[in-house]
Design an enzyme around this catalytic site. Structure first.
Site, PDB file in Angstrom:
ATOM      1  N   ASP A 107      35.987  39.822  33.785  1.00 56.53           N
ATOM      2  CA  ASP A 107      36.908  39.122  34.529  1.00 56.53           C
ATOM      3  C   ASP A 107      36.638  37.720  33.671  1.00 56.53           C
ATOM      4  O   ASP A 107      35.915  37.242  33.168  1.00 56.53           O
ATOM      5  CB  ASP A 107      36.229  38.158  35.956  1.00 56.53           C
ATOM      6  CG  ASP A 107      36.271  37.594  36.645  1.00 56.53           C
ATOM      7  OD1 ASP A 107      37.235  36.752  36.103  1.00 56.53           O
ATOM      8  OD2 ASP A 107      36.789  37.990  37.982  1.00 56.53           O
ATOM      9  N   ILE A 108      38.392  37.323  33.097  1.00 55.03           N
ATOM     10  CA  ILE A 108      38.420  36.668  31.825  1.00 55.03           C
ATOM     11  C   ILE A 108      38.511  35.301  32.397  1.00 55.03           C
ATOM     12  O   ILE A 108      38.111  34.307  32.201  1.00 55.03           O
ATOM     13  CB  ILE A 108      39.930  36.412  32.057  1.00 55.03           C
ATOM     14  CG1 ILE A 108      39.350  38.523  31.522  1.00 55.03           C
ATOM     15  CG2 ILE A 108      39.908  35.404  30.607  1.00 55.03           C
ATOM     16  CD1 ILE A 108      41.287  38.069  30.510  1.00 55.03           C
ATOM     17  N   LYS A 123      37.450  34.310  46.626  1.00 59.48           N
ATOM     18  CA  LYS A 123      38.009  34.050  44.505  1.00 59.48           C
ATOM     19  C   LYS A 123      37.573  33.091  43.836  1.00 59.48           C
ATOM     20  O   LYS A 123      36.755  33.285  42.739  1.00 59.48           O
ATOM     21  CB  LYS A 123      39.135  34.825  44.475  1.00 59.48           C
ATOM     22  CG  LYS A 123      39.494  36.108  44.727  1.00 59.48           C
ATOM     23  CD  LYS A 123      40.355  36.647  43.804  1.00 59.48           C
ATOM     24  CE  LYS A 123      40.072  38.687  43.665  1.00 59.48           C
ATOM     25  NZ  LYS A 123      41.709  38.235  43.712  1.00 59.48           N
ATOM     26  N   PHE A 165      45.204  32.988  39.739  1.00 63.36           N
ATOM     27  CA  PHE A 165      45.961  33.876  40.393  1.00 63.36           C
ATOM     28  C   PHE A 165      45.256  35.059  41.009  1.00 63.36           C
ATOM     29  O   PHE A 165      44.773  35.984  40.506  1.00 63.36           O
ATOM     30  CB  PHE A 165      47.226  33.993  39.848  1.00 63.36           C
ATOM     31  CG  PHE A 165      48.210  32.794  39.332  1.00 63.36           C
ATOM     32  CD1 PHE A 165      47.397  31.536  39.145  1.00 63.36           C
ATOM     33  CD2 PHE A 165      49.160  33.300  39.662  1.00 63.36           C
ATOM     34  CE1 PHE A 165      48.492  30.249  38.768  1.00 63.36           C
ATOM     35  CE2 PHE A 165      49.935  31.453  39.782  1.00 63.36           C
ATOM     36  CZ  PHE A 165      49.816  30.797  39.233  1.00 63.36           C
ATOM     37  N   LYS A 188      48.050  61.725  20.450  1.00 69.89           N
ATOM     38  CA  LYS A 188      47.909  62.577  21.982  1.00 69.89           C
ATOM     39  C   LYS A 188      47.528  63.832  22.466  1.00 69.89           C
ATOM     40  O   LYS A 188      47.373  64.476  21.756  1.00 69.89           O
ATOM     41  CB  LYS A 188      49.846  62.455  21.897  1.00 69.89           C
ATOM     42  CG  LYS A 188      50.289  62.421  23.837  1.00 69.89           C
ATOM     43  CD  LYS A 188      51.894  63.029  22.667  1.00 69.89           C
ATOM     44  CE  LYS A 188      52.434  63.664  24.414  1.00 69.89           C
ATOM     45  NZ  LYS A 188      52.739  65.093  24.358  1.00 69.89           N
ATOM     46  N   ASN A 208      50.332  47.432  35.246  1.00 70.46           N
ATOM     47  CA  ASN A 208      50.541  47.189  36.405  1.00 70.46           C
ATOM     48  C   ASN A 208      51.986  46.830  36.946  1.00 70.46           C
ATOM     49  O   ASN A 208      52.673  46.355  35.217  1.00 70.46           O
ATOM     50  CB  ASN A 208      49.448  46.727  37.412  1.00 70.46           C
ATOM     51  CG  ASN A 208      49.607  44.909  36.501  1.00 70.46           C
ATOM     52  OD1 ASN A 208      50.471  44.621  35.971  1.00 70.46           O
ATOM     53  ND2 ASN A 208      48.390  44.986  35.693  1.00 70.46           N
TER      54      ASN A 208
END
Ligand SMILES: Cc1cc2nc3c(=O)[nH]c(=O)nc-3n(C[C@H](O)[C@H](O)[C@H](O)COP(=O)(O)O)c2cc1C
Length: 392
Positions: free
Chosen positions: A305-306, A337, A323, A287, A208
């Site tokens: 989910d950490i 959340k 965050f 590859k 990301n």
């Protein structure tokens, strides 16, 4: 920052002593007042005369000095210091400091000193990596003692690896933040930052746009306030100060493992990282060849989910700040959340800040919500730390 500061340099008996002379000269050039204490081993490498001539101050070498001890010289020296820098810090000194041994002037000063302490370690790689030294280093870090180095490179003994004392300029940079009030001294903070990389094959990744800039700035700022700071950093996260203990990781699973290992005895966990929600179910080696098809389907598995995982540990950090990058309904998503992850606060930031130098968002706790306007991430890092400190 260094001008007028009282810098006490404890000089240990390592080959890097000669580089401390240059450091003393640079500190004086910046307006600092420098006094030196040398161990007897240090005097085998360079005579006290060198440091007396450079600093214009008496160099102290003995605990049992009648003239100095009439005024309890070792206590006075410790109280005089705004910072104690030990350079080079030998394996022997690390062992003595961590066990409370007070058998010479420097080891006694260390025990008395209430100012921040920075240890510039330098030694042979095997001495540094030995189980005993690493155990002693861990104990000292847990006590709020700061380390810089050893840096990797060619060593005087001809071997290669982490062993060199940090450069004088690096030591001065590491000292600067410690001369600020140490408001987080004795606390351990765990921060994660940056994106994660999920491998499809050895070339292609799922990732990301996160840059790790905010998390890295938070780690630097927290370390400067005296916290023992651990940063679990995803790929591309900017460099951090030598005061930050850093684990560079790749995937979300590696980030989870590193965070779990470091979460114990932690006051605050700040989860700034943009962790991939999914990973490839069947990553390939090598590859993958281009397929002669207009469309292909790949399967992804959900990553754990950490934040929720760390919040569920028996030794859960006292405060957990998560965050959330959102593009709309920031506060509503943040509230959901907060509950789902059992976090104590959420910073809901707008996705427009991802990868940029500035960011804005909403600070949301069960009792409070506050909008923080767009500002440089370094400044935002300091604002967020103030918010976290204010949660007590
Ligand atoms: C040539 C030479 C170089 C040395 N360099 C180092 C070093 O870089 N780091 C270290 O931990 N010990 C080094 N040592 C070993 C220390 O001098 C020795 O452990 C000594 O007892 C340290 O005393 P101190 O910790 O009181 O200064 C060196 C010894 C010699 C003979």
């Amino acid at each position: 920052m260094l001008s007028g500061k009282h810098i006490l340099i404890g000089i240990g008996g390592g080959i890097a002593v000669y580089r401390v002379a240059e450091l003393a000269r640079l500190l004086i050039k910046q307006g600092a007042i420098v006094r030196c204490v040398m161990t007897s081993a240090a005097c085998e490498f360079v005579t006290p005369m060198t440091f007396e001539a450079l600093t214009g101050e008496t160099v102290h070498t003995e605990l049992f000095n009648l003239t100095a001890e009439r005024q309890m010289g070792h206590i006075q020296l410790a109280r005089w210091a705004d910072i104690l820098l030990v350079a080079p810090t030998t394996a022997n000194l690390i062992a003595k400091f961590s066990h409370g041994i007070c058998d010479n002037l420097l080891t006694t000063l260390f025990q008395v000193c209430e100012a921040p302490v920075l240890l510039a370690s330098a030694m042979n790689v095997s001495m540094w990596e030995s189980t005993t030294t690493q155990r002693n280093v861990k104990a000292l870090k847990a006590q709020g003692i700061h380390f810089t180095g050893p840096e990797p490179g060619q060593l005087a003994c001809g071997e290669e690896g982490p062993g060199r004392m940090s450069e004088p300029e690096t030591l001065m940079e590491a000292m600067r933040p410690l001369l600020q009030p140490q408001r987080l001294s004795g606390q351990r903070w765990l921060i994660n930052a940056g994106p994660t990389w999920e491998s499809w094959d050895d070339v292609r990744i799922l990732t990301n746009r996160a840059s790790g800039k905010l998390g890295a700035s938070m780690a630097d700022a927290v370390a400067a306030l005296g916290a023992e700071t651990i940063l679990v950093a995803g790929p591309g996260t900017p460099p951090t100060s030598t005061l930050v203990q850093r684990h560079n990781i790749g995937s979300a699973q590696e980030m989870l493992t590193a965070c779990e290992q470091e979460a114990g005895s932690t006051a605050v966990f700040v989860a700034t990282a943009a962790v991939s929600d999914y990973r490839f179910s069947e990553p390939e080696e090598g590859k993958l060849k281009r397929k002669d098809k207009a469309r292909i389907t790949v399967t992804l598995d959900a990553n754990e989910d950490i934040v929720a995982h760390i919040a569920g540990l028996p030794n859960r950090p006292r405060k957990i700040i998560a965050f959330a990058a959102e593009h709309s309904n920031h506060i509503e998503h943040a509230r959901n959340k907060l509950r789902a992850k059992s976090a104590d606060a959420i910073f809901a930031n707008d996705i427009s800040g991802m990868g940029e130098n500035d960011a804005a968002g909403w600070w949301v706790t069960p009792k409070q919500e506050e909008q923080l306007s767009r500002m440089p991430k370094q400044q935002l890092a300091v604002r967020l730390i103030e918010q976290i400190m204010g949660m007590d």
